[in-house]
Design a protein around this motif. Structure first.
Motif, short mmCIF file in Angstrom:
data_model
loop_
_atom_site.label_atom_id
_atom_site.label_comp_id
_atom_site.label_asym_id
_atom_site.label_seq_id
_atom_site.Cartn_x
_atom_site.Cartn_y
_atom_site.Cartn_z
N GLU A 1 0.81 -1.27 0.10
CA GLU A 1 -0.15 -0.12 -0.08
C GLU A 1 0.97 1.27 -0.01
OE1 GLU A 1 -3.26 0.80 -0.11
OE2 GLU A 1 -4.13 -1.39 -0.02
N GLU A 2 2.07 1.29 0.38
CA GLU A 2 3.00 2.47 0.57
C GLU A 2 3.88 2.42 -0.55
OE1 GLU A 2 4.30 2.56 4.72
OE2 GLU A 2 2.44 3.35 5.40
N HIS A 3 3.81 1.69 -1.48
CA HIS A 3 4.74 2.03 -2.47
C HIS A 3 4.42 3.17 -3.20
CE1 HIS A 3 6.43 1.14 -6.59
NE2 HIS A 3 7.38 0.37 -6.12
N LEU B 1 4.48 4.15 -6.52
CA LEU B 1 3.46 4.16 -7.62
C LEU B 1 2.08 3.90 -7.09
CD1 LEU B 1 5.81 2.15 -10.24
CD2 LEU B 1 5.26 4.71 -9.88
N VAL B 2 1.93 2.98 -6.08
CA VAL B 2 0.64 2.87 -5.45
C VAL B 2 -0.12 4.27 -5.05
CG1 VAL B 2 -0.62 1.54 -3.83
CG2 VAL B 2 1.00 0.45 -5.12
N LEU B 3 0.49 4.86 -4.25
CA LEU B 3 0.22 6.13 -3.59
C LEU B 3 -0.03 7.13 -4.65
CD1 LEU B 3 2.89 6.62 -0.93
CD2 LEU B 3 0.59 6.05 -0.49
N ALA B 4 0.85 7.26 -5.82
CA ALA B 4 0.43 8.07 -6.89
C ALA B 4 -0.82 7.83 -7.54
CB ALA B 4 1.53 8.33 -8.08
N ALA B 5 -1.31 6.42 -7.70
CA ALA B 5 -2.55 6.04 -8.50
C ALA B 5 -3.56 6.22 -7.29
CB ALA B 5 -2.46 4.37 -8.66
N ARG C 1 -4.85 10.95 3.47
CA ARG C 1 -3.98 9.67 3.71
C ARG C 1 -2.82 9.71 2.79
NH1 ARG C 1 -3.86 4.71 2.10
NH2 ARG C 1 -5.82 4.76 0.71
N VAL C 2 -2.87 10.07 1.71
CA VAL C 2 -1.77 9.59 0.58
C VAL C 2 -0.93 10.67 0.84
CG1 VAL C 2 -1.10 9.80 -1.80
CG2 VAL C 2 -3.28 8.72 -0.99
N ARG C 3 -1.33 11.96 1.13
CA ARG C 3 -0.13 12.99 1.32
C ARG C 3 0.57 12.86 2.68
NH1 ARG C 3 0.25 18.47 3.38
NH2 ARG C 3 1.55 19.61 2.17
N ASP C 4 -0.04 12.46 3.86
CA ASP C 4 0.58 12.02 5.05
C ASP C 4 1.74 11.01 4.95
OD1 ASP C 4 -0.94 13.97 6.32
OD2 ASP C 4 -2.19 12.71 7.19
N LEU D 1 7.16 9.16 4.02
CA LEU D 1 8.24 8.40 3.15
C LEU D 1 9.06 9.10 2.26
CD1 LEU D 1 5.85 5.37 2.65
CD2 LEU D 1 7.42 5.48 4.23
N LEU D 2 8.41 10.25 1.76
CA LEU D 2 9.24 10.70 0.71
C LEU D 2 9.87 12.47 1.30
CD1 LEU D 2 6.78 10.22 -2.17
CD2 LEU D 2 8.80 8.88 -1.54
N SER D 3 9.09 13.52 0.71
CA SER D 3 9.44 14.67 1.33
C SER D 3 8.28 15.66 1.08
CB SER D 3 10.56 15.06 0.95
OG SER D 3 10.72 15.47 -0.55
N ALA D 4 8.42 16.74 1.55
CA ALA D 4 7.27 17.74 1.32
C ALA D 4 7.37 18.35 -0.31
CB ALA D 4 7.52 19.02 2.33
N ASP D 5 8.76 18.30 -0.55
CA ASP D 5 9.13 18.97 -2.02
C ASP D 5 9.36 17.68 -3.07
OD1 ASP D 5 9.05 21.54 -0.93
OD2 ASP D 5 11.16 21.54 -0.73
#
Length: 727
Positions: free
Chosen positions: A482-484, A486-490, A513-516, A521-525
């Motif tokens: 669920e946190e991959h 590409l899955v988050l982007a979809a 949920r996706v943005r949090d 996992l990634l970053s704000a930018d």
């Protein structure tokens, strides 16, 4: 020689004993039966050699009525060909017609299995024997001393009683053609069942396609066989899962009817028709007490044809069918197959010939959807082929399917008119995600599916975009988690479409949920995080939380400028969004801070920058001009806003099409500028048209529709007031 004879004879053998010189000459002729004319022929040609007889033949009345016409008195010789894919019920129709001809019309019925040369020859000679051929004539034909087909047709032509000859399973027409077995006669009617659809094989014959059953009739087949397993509505659901294929329906009904100790319901059976186990479950309905016939099993009936392709040196045809089996049982635009990337599976130059063979053998069919030519294959067929595909071939097949779909989806989706071809690609992207289990293959397929969802969204097909992105994310999450990324982007694309569908609460929950998760996992930018923020601010702004939306949008603008650059389309899109979000005072304050309206850093200069860097007809440019007209309007510059939005409406229609959603939004602003300039009646007329369009496209309860209805009421009541210039 003396003493007891110690030789023994068995069956038809004989022992000779002699005491003198003897010269014995014998001629031995071996037959499978007792009659020298039998030649190993069928036990009967007077009864259809079929497996399970349908309890009731559903939805074939029109076909049978057409066949009946050939039996009417005074009609000449007729040859009819029933063609269609394996399992569609051609033999069942032939059997029903056979019964009609023999019982109602007094015809002599002759049934011959034409699946191979030996069966055809034996059956036709048996038919000749039935019509009076002598043993000596049959023996001569068996031995090749006289033409067998000529003998058969001599006796068929001379029959005292009219007949019906059924040539069943004639899937290799060359057998009939090369031996001269298929002829017409004034004394009878010929009916052929075959998978070969090309008219060139059947000159002079009347062709009749036999397809799958209508939904209601398919449900009735299941209820005929298993009446206590469920309702008609439940049977219809199962029938849909089986593609309404008569063979699959018969096997399913047989399975349900024979569950005694622990009976299954139709709902339970339908729920098990998922994944690679579905084909095996269907075939469990075959009668275990009868000899296994591949034609009576969905898992093997088409393998007969595939084996013949291999034997005839047509491996490209097998490869193409296996490639199609990675996709969906839905129309596939032929343009998808016309791409160099198919060469990993079969040469592009051979793709057309391979497809022609599949069409000829009823393994797929051509359909025309609004001028778009597509190949359409049955789901049970594709499932059967997929299950039987060698595991070593799967990686190449999946990668090729992903590349073909990737090439068919715009590399950079842009706004534009509705494109029906895009919607046709969606089920194939999802089917590939269901088929593939490798991590890299899943990632490739998900990238394509997500980009397709973006393309659908930007043509205004928000429902298809939501369905595609949401389903793709769920399917890919099984392999990727669920946190991959590409899955988050979809999932983020799913939320964007939910917003456009007016489902704000669902959209906000999903996007938050996706943005949090992306922030963690990634970053704000990160570009993906910024993209999700762009979507979330739209939901917040339209849900009445303007300040929160503006703050989020400003952070997205800053992030995109830092990461992507000031001229990137995404950055310019976010800056243009500020023009639609800020109040008059905020816009004026920004203009004062920047010193003028035309500098490159000025907010009101965004349309000019978009035109310069993206072009005048780019979707972001059109949107920026639309939002700039809105800014002019809230600043009280009504004449300038009216002139600008009128041109925007025309350009929207020209570039995006008259039905594009943004056209209605622009016309709504135009109605307001008209009213603000004193042309209230014109504004009311425009606004009424907007309401009708939004009710038709979005429904009466959508937020955009409700806002438009409220504005129309205010215009009609005289309560509406245009914004005044900020002080």
């Amino acid at each position: 020689m003396s003493g007891p004879m110690d030789g023994r004879a068995e069956d038809d053998g004989r022992v000779y004993q002699t005491t003198g010189d003897q010269h014995i000459t014998e001629h031995h002729h071996h037959y499978a039966g007792s009659s020298p004319a039998a030649g190993g022929g069928p036990d009967s040609v007077r009864r259809p050699a079929v497996g399970r007889t349908p309890l009731a033949l559903r939805d074939r009345g029109e076909v049978l009525a057409r066949l009946r016409e050939g039996l009417a008195p005074g009609r000449g010789a007729g040859t009819y060909v029933l063609h269609g894919m394996g399992g569609c019920g051609k033999t069942a129709v032939a059997q029903a017609f056979f019964d009609i001809a023999t019982t109602e019309y007094g015809r002599v019925g002759l049934w011959v299995n034409a699946a191979d040369r030996a069966a055809l020859r034996a059956g036709m000679l048996a038919a000749a024997a039935d019509r009076g051929a002598l043993d000596a004539e049959l023996l001569a034909a068996h031995q090749g001393h006289r033409p067998a087909a000529d003998l058969v047709w001599h006796y068929l032509d001379g029959s005292a009683v009219p007949w019906l000859l059924v040539l069943d399973n004639a899937d290799d027409p060359a057998i009939l053609r090369d031996g001269g077995w298929l002829r017409g006669s004034t004394r009878g009617t010929v009916l052929v069942t075959t998978r070969r659809a090309a008219a060139r094989w059947w000159p002079g014959a009347e062709l009749q396609h036999i397809g799958v059953l209508p939904r209601e009739d398919a449900a009735r087949v299941l209820c005929d066989l298993a009446p206590h397993s469920g309702t008609m509505a439940q049977a219809a659901e199962v029938a849909d899962r089986l593609g309404r294929l008569p063979l699959a329906l018969t096997l399913a009904g047989g399975f349900l009817a024979h569950q005694v100790i622990d009976p299954w319901t139709m709902d339970h059976y339908g729920g098990r028709l998922e994944g690679d186990e579905a084909v095996g479950l269907i075939d469990q309905g075959a009668d275990v007490l009868s000899a296994e016939d591949p034609r009576h099993l969905v898992g093997r009936t088409w393998q007969l044809t595939l084996d013949s392709f291999e034997a005839r040196g047509l491996p490209e045809t097998v490869a193409l069918l296996r490639l199609l089996a990675r996709l969906a049982p839905e129309p596939l635009p032929l343009s998808v197959l016309n791409h160099q990337d198919i060469s990993a599976v079969l040469p592009l130059a051979r793709a057309d010939a391979a497809l022609t063979v599949l069409l000829d053998h009823s393994l797929t069919q051509l359909v025309d959807l609004d001028g778009l030519r597509c190949a359409h294959s049955h789901g049970v067929l594709l499932d059967s082929v997929a299950v039987a595909t060698p595991p070593a071939d799967l990686a190449v097949l999946d990668a090729t399917a992903a590349r073909l779909l990737d090439a068919a989806v715009p590399s950079v989706p842009d706004a534009g008119p509705y494109e029906p071809r895009l919607r046709l690609l969606a089920p194939h992207c999802l089917a590939l995600l269901r088929r593939t289990t490798e991590r890299s293959g899943t990632e490739d397929a998900l990238r394509v599916a997500t980009r397709l969802a973006v393309a659908l969204h930007r043509t205004g097909d928000y429902l298809s975009a939501w369905e595609t992105a949401g389903a793709a994310a769920g399917l890919a999450a099984r392999t990727l988690g669920e946190e991959h990324r590409l899955v988050l982007a979809a999932y983020a694309r799913t939320g964007r479409s939910l917003f456009r569908l007016g489902r704000y609460e669902e959209a906000e929950r999903l996007l938050r949920r996706v943005r949090d998760t992306q922030l963690r996992l990634l970053s704000a930018d990160d570009p993906d995080t910024l993209d999700t923020g762009q979507g979330l601010q739209l939901v917040l702004g339209n849900s009445g939380r303007r300040e929160e939306a503006v703050a989020l949008l400003r952070s997205v603008v800053a992030g995109r400028q830092a990461v992507l650059g000031a001229r990137h389309p995404a950055t310019l899109r976010s800056r243009a969004s500020l023009l639609a979000m800020l109040s008059a005072a905020e816009i004026a304050a920004e203009a004062d801070d920047e010193g003028d309206d035309v500098g490159d850093n000025a907010l009101l200069a965004v349309p000019r920058l978009c035109t310069l860097h993206l072009g005048p007809d780019h979707a972001v440019t059109l949107s920026a001009r639309h939002n700039h007209a809105r800014a002019q309007f809230v600043l009280g510059r009504h004449r300038a806003a009216d002139d600008e939005i009128r041109q925007v409406v025309e350009d929207y229609r020209r570039v995006l099409g008259p039905d594009y959603p943004a056209v209605l939004a622009a016309r709504q602003l135009h109605a307001q500028t008209r009213a603000a300039l004193g042309y209230v009646d014109a504004g009311i007329e425009l606004m009424a048209e907007v309401v009708v369009g939004r009710e038709r496209g979005l429904g009466p309860t959508h937020h955009f529709t409700v806002v438009s209805q409220s504005l129309l009421e205010e215009l009609r009541s005289g309560r509406w007031r245009p914004p005044s210039p900020p002080e």
